[in-house]
Design a protein around this motif. Structure first.
Motif, PDB file in Angstrom:
ATOM      1  N   ASN A  37      79.161  27.134  -8.718  1.00 20.24           N
ATOM      2  CA  ASN A  37      77.919  27.651  -9.309  1.00 20.24           C
ATOM      3  C   ASN A  37      77.192  28.526  -8.275  1.00 20.24           C
ATOM      4  N   PRO A  38      77.514  29.834  -8.262  1.00 22.14           N
ATOM      5  CA  PRO A  38      76.986  30.709  -7.201  1.00 22.14           C
ATOM      6  C   PRO A  38      75.459  30.703  -7.102  1.00 22.14           C
ATOM      7  N   SER A  39      74.749  30.374  -8.190  1.00 23.70           N
ATOM      8  CA  SER A  39      73.281  30.405  -8.091  1.00 23.70           C
ATOM      9  C   SER A  39      72.780  29.315  -7.129  1.00 23.70           C
ATOM     10  N   LYS A  40      73.661  28.338  -6.815  1.00 23.69           N
ATOM     11  CA  LYS A  40      73.260  27.309  -5.846  1.00 23.69           C
ATOM     12  C   LYS A  40      73.088  27.885  -4.437  1.00 23.69           C
ATOM     13  N   ALA A  41      73.580  29.115  -4.229  1.00 19.02           N
ATOM     14  CA  ALA A  41      73.362  29.769  -2.917  1.00 19.02           C
ATOM     15  C   ALA A  41      71.863  29.812  -2.618  1.00 19.02           C
ATOM     16  N   TYR A  42      71.041  29.913  -3.683  1.00 20.09           N
ATOM     17  CA  TYR A  42      69.586  29.978  -3.467  1.00 20.09           C
ATOM     18  C   TYR A  42      69.030  28.667  -2.929  1.00 20.09           C
ATOM     19  N   SER A  43      69.605  27.532  -3.382  1.00 16.24           N
ATOM     20  CA  SER A  43      69.027  26.278  -2.896  1.00 16.24           C
ATOM     21  C   SER A  43      69.740  25.748  -1.654  1.00 16.24           C
ATOM     22  N   LEU A  44      70.991  26.161  -1.425  1.00 15.65           N
ATOM     23  CA  LEU A  44      71.757  25.525  -0.350  1.00 15.65           C
ATOM     24  C   LEU A  44      72.028  26.439   0.853  1.00 15.65           C
ATOM     25  N   THR A  45      71.529  27.674   0.811  1.00 15.74           N
ATOM     26  CA  THR A  45      71.698  28.571   1.960  1.00 15.74           C
ATOM     27  C   THR A  45      70.365  29.285   2.239  1.00 15.74           C
ATOM     28  N   ILE A  46      70.404  30.130   3.248  1.00 14.25           N
ATOM     29  CA  ILE A  46      69.165  30.842   3.621  1.00 14.25           C
ATOM     30  C   ILE A  46      68.792  31.943   2.628  1.00 14.25           C
ATOM     31  N   LYS A  47      69.636  32.179   1.624  1.00  8.77           N
ATOM     32  CA  LYS A  47      69.405  33.296   0.688  1.00  8.77           C
ATOM     33  C   LYS A  47      68.003  33.259   0.086  1.00  8.77           C
ATOM     34  N   ARG A  48      67.541  32.040  -0.217  1.00 12.46           N
ATOM     35  CA  ARG A  48      66.254  31.868  -0.900  1.00 12.46           C
ATOM     36  C   ARG A  48      65.097  32.554  -0.172  1.00 12.46           C
ATOM     37  N   ASN A  49      65.223  32.617   1.178  1.00 16.46           N
ATOM     38  CA  ASN A  49      64.050  33.079   1.936  1.00 16.46           C
ATOM     39  C   ASN A  49      64.368  34.248   2.878  1.00 16.46           C
ATOM     40  N   THR A  50      65.528  34.887   2.650  1.00 12.95           N
ATOM     41  CA  THR A  50      65.952  35.870   3.656  1.00 12.95           C
ATOM     42  C   THR A  50      66.098  37.275   3.060  1.00 12.95           C
ATOM     43  N   VAL A  51      65.551  38.214   3.806  1.00 16.03           N
ATOM     44  CA  VAL A  51      65.555  39.626   3.397  1.00 16.03           C
ATOM     45  C   VAL A  51      66.203  40.446   4.507  1.00 16.03           C
ATOM     46  N   ALA A  52      66.972  41.454   4.134  1.00 11.56           N
ATOM     47  CA  ALA A  52      67.505  42.377   5.146  1.00 11.56           C
ATOM     48  C   ALA A  52      66.589  43.593   5.241  1.00 11.56           C
ATOM     49  N   VAL A  53      66.256  43.991   6.462  1.00  7.02           N
ATOM     50  CA  VAL A  53      65.497  45.227   6.674  1.00  7.02           C
ATOM     51  C   VAL A  53      66.519  46.250   7.175  1.00  7.02           C
ATOM     52  N   ILE A  54      66.870  47.200   6.311  1.00 11.93           N
ATOM     53  CA  ILE A  54      68.035  48.040   6.603  1.00 11.93           C
ATOM     54  C   ILE A  54      67.645  49.511   6.779  1.00 11.93           C
ATOM     55  N   SER A  55      68.079  50.075   7.893  1.00 10.58           N
ATOM     56  CA  SER A  55      67.811  51.495   8.152  1.00 10.58           C
ATOM     57  C   SER A  55      69.057  52.166   8.728  1.00 10.58           C
ATOM     58  N   ASP A  56      69.152  53.478   8.502  1.00 14.77           N
ATOM     59  CA  ASP A  56      70.183  54.249   9.198  1.00 14.77           C
ATOM     60  C   ASP A  56      69.551  55.087  10.307  1.00 14.77           C
ATOM     61  N   GLY A  57      68.272  54.907  10.502  1.00 12.65           N
ATOM     62  CA  GLY A  57      67.579  55.580  11.614  1.00 12.65           C
ATOM     63  C   GLY A  57      67.317  57.058  11.395  1.00 12.65           C
ATOM     64  N   THR A  58      67.375  57.521  10.136  1.00 10.42           N
ATOM     65  CA  THR A  58      67.258  58.969   9.918  1.00 10.42           C
ATOM     66  C   THR A  58      65.824  59.472   9.692  1.00 10.42           C
ATOM     67  N   ALA A  59      64.882  58.563   9.356  1.00  9.50           N
ATOM     68  CA  ALA A  59      63.480  59.014   9.164  1.00  9.50           C
ATOM     69  C   ALA A  59      62.557  57.928   9.725  1.00  9.50           C
ATOM     70  N   VAL A  60      62.671  57.696  11.005  1.00  7.40           N
ATOM     71  CA  VAL A  60      61.954  56.572  11.627  1.00  7.40           C
ATOM     72  C   VAL A  60      60.503  56.972  11.877  1.00  7.40           C
ATOM     73  N   LEU A  61      59.584  56.277  11.213  1.00  8.00           N
ATOM     74  CA  LEU A  61      58.174  56.671  11.230  1.00  8.00           C
ATOM     75  C   LEU A  61      58.135  58.178  11.002  1.00  8.00           C
ATOM     76  N   GLY A  62      57.300  58.884  11.752  1.00  6.51           N
ATOM     77  CA  GLY A  62      57.329  60.344  11.671  1.00  6.51           C
ATOM     78  C   GLY A  62      58.169  60.930  12.803  1.00  6.51           C
ATOM     79  N   LEU A  63      58.969  60.078  13.470  1.00  9.70           N
ATOM     80  CA  LEU A  63      59.759  60.570  14.609  1.00  9.70           C
ATOM     81  C   LEU A  63      60.998  61.301  14.133  1.00  9.70           C
ATOM     82  N   GLY A  64      61.406  61.016  12.911  1.00 11.62           N
ATOM     83  CA  GLY A  64      62.559  61.708  12.346  1.00 11.62           C
ATOM     84  C   GLY A  64      63.862  60.970  12.622  1.00 11.62           C
ATOM     85  N   ASP A  65      64.912  61.758  12.805  1.00  5.69           N
ATOM     86  CA  ASP A  65      66.268  61.218  12.889  1.00  5.69           C
ATOM     87  C   ASP A  65      66.572  60.784  14.324  1.00  5.69           C
ATOM     88  N   VAL A  66      66.164  59.565  14.670  1.00  2.00           N
ATOM     89  CA  VAL A  66      66.371  59.106  16.054  1.00  2.00           C
ATOM     90  C   VAL A  66      67.566  58.163  16.169  1.00  2.00           C
TER      91      VAL A  66
END
Ligand SMILES: NC(=O)C1=CN([C@@H]2O[C@H](COP(=O)(O)OP(=O)(O)OC[C@H]3O[C@@H](n4cnc5c(N)ncnc54)[C@H](O)[C@@H]3O)[C@@H](O)[C@H]2O)C=CC1
Ligand SMILES: CC(=O)C(=O)O
Ligand SMILES: [Mg+2]
Length: 467
Positions: A122-151
């Motif tokens: 039952n894959p939905s149990k991943a929410y209760s039995l793993t960190i999935k319930r409370n975990t977010v990925a912050v994902i960037s490729d670094g191409t528009a970092v703040l107003g610094l641009g492609d760093v």
């Protein structure tokens, strides 16, 4: 002006120089000594660390002046901003200690196997039995970092770690920074899909336009967890929140004002969309080539979409031309594009949101002379309009109700919730938007997100406090 804080380690030769001389030199160069630590004290000489607050342009002069002071040996200068980044800004911690073999056999093999089987069945149990319930990925490729641009992805990491800290401190969300060493749209989509099982949501960050639009759209279609491009929607939500309150101050109605949005990239496109949803009737989107006009033809699909909206004005012109007579200016482009005269040419009781980071589109001191309300993205001026007011509470709510996605009504509800934290009695030119340290913000945004997710059918769980 932005303040910087440096720590200077110096050796003082007591026969030649006194601490009073040091203090005088620092003050003359524009610094303010905020603390002194004695590292070693002797009869002939002593070593001290002095912490100096200074305007960002005074730092070099202070160091140079101290170097030239006879009887002083400058041992080291450290920038406190760098010091807080040493070793990175987040850690991962276990939720319980492994004290003995029994603990070991539960959290790891063999005990863990039955938990794996349960999730397999039952894959939905991943929410209760793993960190999935409370975990977010912050994902960037670094191409528009703040107003610094492609760093690039390495240089993007301090921002992504900072966002992860804010997620945790403000909303208890565990966020992990992923900086991708690719800028290929398909590869980014594939990579995010491949790592998605462990995450309950994806916060895309600082990915340049127009690739960010396709990446977000495809991921939203292909994954069943909320995908949120912070620079687009977080910014749009906080801008509309600030605007609703600023308009109350100048006593103008959103459907009457003429609004110039400069920089039609990730943030600008989303701001234009939310403004149209909120009832704006006179919109002037502007990018490097000048105004994007109704009926014009543009290669960029989002610009073309804007050119088909009847609320977009027909008149072309440069930023300096079209800003004349505008009631509202919203800048999400780059620093230093406008001067005081440009702001003065706006309509009376103008509102200026100069949000480019770290340098706003117009010098705040210049703009303040001419506007009714000024906001920037920075923390060193009043009215900080920054998406940090949005993403922590938004994901808190989305995770708590296991939202499949973040839809338009949820964004507008979040904006109204942020605006409502500033009561009518508190509202003034210097306080149109709550501080990120106002502890009412995250609960208000969470509530708005959960309620609207339930109402619009994207919630997969009703949190206990909403039952
Ligand atoms: N205060 C806040 O919460 C936020 C501020 N920002 C700031 O907004 C700016 C843009 O960010 P993104 O939209 O993510 O970047 P982006 O790279 O997607 O878009 C920037 C847009 O500005 C345009 N631009 C550049 N120079 C211009 C000029 N001289 N005149 C008109 N347009 C110009 C570019 O062509 C591009 O379309 C950055 O400075 C960023 O720090 C972005 C997100 C949140
Ligand atoms: C605040 C933010 O996300 C940016 O400037 O890109
Ligand atoms: Mg950003």
């Amino acid at each position: 002006m932005a303040q910087t804080s440096i720590i200077v380690r110096l050796e003082l030769d007591h026969d030649t120089v006194s601490f009073g001389d040091v203090a005088a030199v620092v003050s003359k160069a524009g610094g303010d000594i905020t603390s002194i630590d004695v590292i070693r004290s002797g009869k002939e000489s002593s070593i001290r660390d002095i912490t100096v607050d200074a305007g960002e342009h005074s730092e070099a002069l202070i160091v140079e002046s101290l170097k030239n002071l006879i009887g002083i040996k400058l041992i080291n200068v450290s920038d406190r901003t760098f010091l807080v980044h040493l070793g990175g800004k987040i850690v991962i911690q276990p939720t319980l200690p492994i004290k003995n073999r029994e603990d070991l056999s539960q959290v790891y093999t063999p005990g863990v196997a039955k938990v794996c089987k349960a999730i397999h069945e039952n894959p939905s149990k991943a929410y209760s039995l793993t960190i999935k319930r409370n975990t977010v990925a912050v994902i960037s490729d670094g191409t528009a970092v703040l107003g610094l641009g492609d760093v690039g992805p390495y240089a993007a990491a301090p921002v992504m770690e900072g966002k992860a800290m804010l997620f945790k401190q403000l909303a208890g969300v565990d966020a992990f920074p992923l900086c991708l060493d690719t800028r290929d749209t398909e590869e980014i989509i594939r990579t995010i899909k491949a790592v998605s099982p462990i995450f309950g949501g994806i916060n895309l960050e600082d990915i340049s336009s127009p690739r960010c639009f396709e990446i977000e759209q495809r991921l939203t279609e292909e994954l069943d967890i909320p995908i949120f491009h912070d620079d687009q929607h977080g910014t749009a939500v906080v801008v509309i929140a600030g605007l609703l309150n600023a308009l109350k101050i100048v006593n103008k109605r959103i459907n009457h004002v003429r609004i110039v949005v400069n920089g039609i990239g990730a943030a600008g496109v989303s701001i234009c969309k939310i403004l149209l949803d909120a009832g704006v009737t006179r919109l002037v989107p502007v990018d490097k080539e000048g105004a994007i006009v109704y009926g014009g033809e543009y290669e960029q699909p989002m610009w073309q979409w804007l050119a088909e909206q009847p609320q977009v004005e027909r008149e072309s012109g440069s930023l300096k031309e079209v800003i004349r007579g505008a009631d509202v200016f919203i800048g999400v482009s780059r620093g230093g594009l406008l001067n005081g005269d440009d702001v003065q040419s706006m309509n009376e009781k103008s509102i200026v949101f100069a949000l480019a980071n770290p340098e706003p589109e117009v010098n705040p001191e210049e703009a303040l002379k001419h506007v009714a309300v000024l906001a920037t993205g920075r923390s060193d001026y009043p009215n900080q309009i920054n998406n940090v007011l949005v993403f922590p509470g938004l994901f808190r709510g989305a995770l708590d109700c296991r939202a499949k996605r973040i839809n338009e009504p949820m964004k507008l509800a979040a904006a109204r919730a942020i605006a409502s934290v500033v009561s009518d009695i508190e509202l003034n030119e210097q306080y149109i938007i709550p501080s990120i340290f106002n502890d009412k913000v995250v609960p208000a945004v969470r509530k708005a997100i959960v309620e609207t997710a339930i109402l619009t059918g994207v919630a997969r769980r009703i949190p206990p406090d909403f039952r």
